[in-house]
Design a protein around this motif. Structure first.
Motif, PDB file in Angstrom:
ATOM      1  N   ASP A 137     -10.610 -32.268  11.660  1.00 47.96           N
ATOM      2  CA  ASP A 137     -11.315 -31.524  12.715  1.00 47.96           C
ATOM      3  C   ASP A 137     -12.799 -31.908  12.726  1.00 47.96           C
ATOM      4  O   ASP A 137     -13.401 -32.087  13.789  1.00 47.96           O
ATOM      5  N   ARG A 165     -14.929 -33.707  15.793  1.00 45.66           N
ATOM      6  CA  ARG A 165     -16.173 -33.169  16.386  1.00 45.66           C
ATOM      7  C   ARG A 165     -17.290 -34.210  16.337  1.00 45.66           C
ATOM      8  O   ARG A 165     -18.054 -34.354  17.289  1.00 45.66           O
ATOM      9  N   GLU A 212     -16.665 -36.713  19.120  1.00 45.65           N
ATOM     10  CA  GLU A 212     -17.044 -36.189  20.438  1.00 45.65           C
ATOM     11  C   GLU A 212     -18.553 -36.138  20.612  1.00 45.65           C
ATOM     12  O   GLU A 212     -19.085 -36.461  21.661  1.00 45.65           O
ATOM     13  N   GLU A 254     -18.999 -25.489  12.318  1.00 45.49           N
ATOM     14  CA  GLU A 254     -19.398 -26.059  13.602  1.00 45.49           C
ATOM     15  C   GLU A 254     -20.914 -25.985  13.854  1.00 45.49           C
ATOM     16  O   GLU A 254     -21.507 -26.986  14.259  1.00 45.49           O
ATOM     17  N   ASN A 256     -23.170 -29.183  14.435  1.00 46.24           N
ATOM     18  CA  ASN A 256     -23.934 -29.386  15.677  1.00 46.24           C
ATOM     19  C   ASN A 256     -25.375 -29.753  15.358  1.00 46.24           C
ATOM     20  O   ASN A 256     -25.994 -30.561  16.068  1.00 46.24           O
TER      21      ASN A 256
END
Ligand code: PLP
Length: 383
Positions: free
Chosen positions: A269, A273, A276, A367, A371
């Protein structure tokens, strides 16, 4: 910038988060070993070997003291030595070629594939030709499943069969990955892995394991592991090592293996991320068809003419650690530069050593933190 406004540092690998998740189970496992006091070859060693065999589907698992010793033990068990050539990718951690030199054989370095960073079959063929021209006997190939992604094992197996080599898969970084639907651990004669703490399945010290379907090899490996023992440890039938896995480390690994499947999903996962968020500013790693990864590293390539040192410094200023895996390929290292390389040179390995850089990667990278990393990478690339 004062202390208060400094960005919170992000760990490269968050071992503490995993410890929190495992809660009391690690302490209890260690206490059990303290209870029975069989610190060498206690019951947990055989239990771990059985659990690793079930996980990988390999028939035999022999745990040992490190990934390097695992490589060494297989080469020793097969009698590899002076005059023999062992083909290795150059873009790898030094242990791959080091084990070959320790047994007295010659590593012949070959190039890797630009997209996957794993051994390139065409260069492997050229490396075998180079070895023969030098009067060496090519005996084995050590593909590496680099950064957690399985190598392309079918073409390697075909070349090895054609040339009479055995395959020793260096999966130090890739235990848990798969190739064409089969878990790493059964490609070639033997597979090795490392339980170094930073590895996807790591212990709290040094450790390793060897996987094989070959009963005779497994028997020899168990002897090599304890001074070449025969009927007992005072009967020495071959030259061996002290290369056992400590019972304490086995007990810890049994607990960690219980959550490993889950962690592999989480690592994938995180990789998704990153892909992306960064795919349009840097070259992100790609999985080849039929290959999965456990993402031991998430290693990107910077756009041409980027200053890698400046990029790393910009991220460091944001509290984000990076590492370069690897700033020099093996044939560029002082200790290895006199060993042969495959005809045609190792241009891809050299290019990769010049522009790769690894970002924080572990199963507990949430996350918001990720980020923050993505935004900092995008900013540093643009700067
Ligand atoms: C590709 C590769 N092979 C072998 C090893 C050696 O493993 P260990 O550190 O457990 O000796 C490593 C460890 O980093 C590695 O990355």
């Amino acid at each position: 910038m004062n202390q208060l406004s400094r960005p919170q540092p992000i760990p490269f690998i968050d071992v503490a988060a995993q410890r929190r998740r495992l809660g009391k189970s690690l302490g209890e496992a260690v206490e059990r070993v303290f209870g029975h006091c069989q610190f060498i070859n206690g019951p947990e060693v055989a239990q771990l070997e059985a659990a690793l065999a079930a996980f990988s589907c390999a028939r035999h698992v022999v745990t040992c003291s490190s990934g390097t010793d695992a490589l060494l033990m297989v080469l020793m068990a097969r009698g590899i030595g002076n005059g023999d050539a062992v083909l290795c990718p150059s873009f790898t951690f030094c242990a791959t070629g080091e084990a070959v030199v320790i047994v007295g054989a010659t590593p012949v370095f070959v190039d890797v594939d630009e997209a996957t960073f794993n051994i390139d079959a065409a260069s492997l063929k050229r490396g075998i030709a180079t070895a023969k021209k030098l009067g060496l006997k090519p005996k084995a190939v050590i593909p590496v499943d680099l950064f957690g992604q399985s190598a392309d094992h079918d073409p390697i197996a075909a070349i090895a069969a054609e040339e009479g080599l055995f395959v020793l898969d260096d999966a130090a970084q890739a235990f848990g990955a798969s190739y064409k639907g089969r878990r790493i651990g059964r490609f070639g004669l033997a597979t090795v892995t490392s339980f170094f703490p930073a590895k996807p399945l790591g212990c709290f010290g040094d450790g390793g394991a060897i996987f094989t379907d070959d009963a005779e090899l497994a028997h020899t490996l168990r002897s090599v592991r304890v001074h070449g023992q025969g009927a007992d440890k005072y009967d020495n039938v071959r030259i061996g090592l002290t290369a056992r896995l400590d019972t304490l480390q086995a007990a810890i690994l049994i607990e960690k293996l219980k959550i490993f499947e889950d962690e592999i999903v989480a690592r994938n996962d995180v990789a998704e991320r990153y892909c992306e968020g960064l795919g349009n500013v840097v070259t992100v790693p790609r999985l080849a068809v039929g290959c999965t990864s456990v993402w031991a590293q998430y290693t990107i390539r910077l756009p041409g003419r980027s200053n890698r040192d400046a990029f790393a410094l910009a991220l460091k200023a944001q509290g984000i650690p990076t590492f370069i895996h690897y700033p020099r390929s093996m044939h560029q290292q002082t200790a290895y530069r006199d060993f042969p390389v495959a005809e045609g040179g190792l241009g891809v390995s050299e290019r990769l050593s010049g522009d790769v850089i690894s970002l924080p990667m572990h199963a507990y990278l949430d996350e918001p933190t990720q980020n923050r990393i993505i935004a900092s990478v995008r900013g540093a690339v643009r700067a």
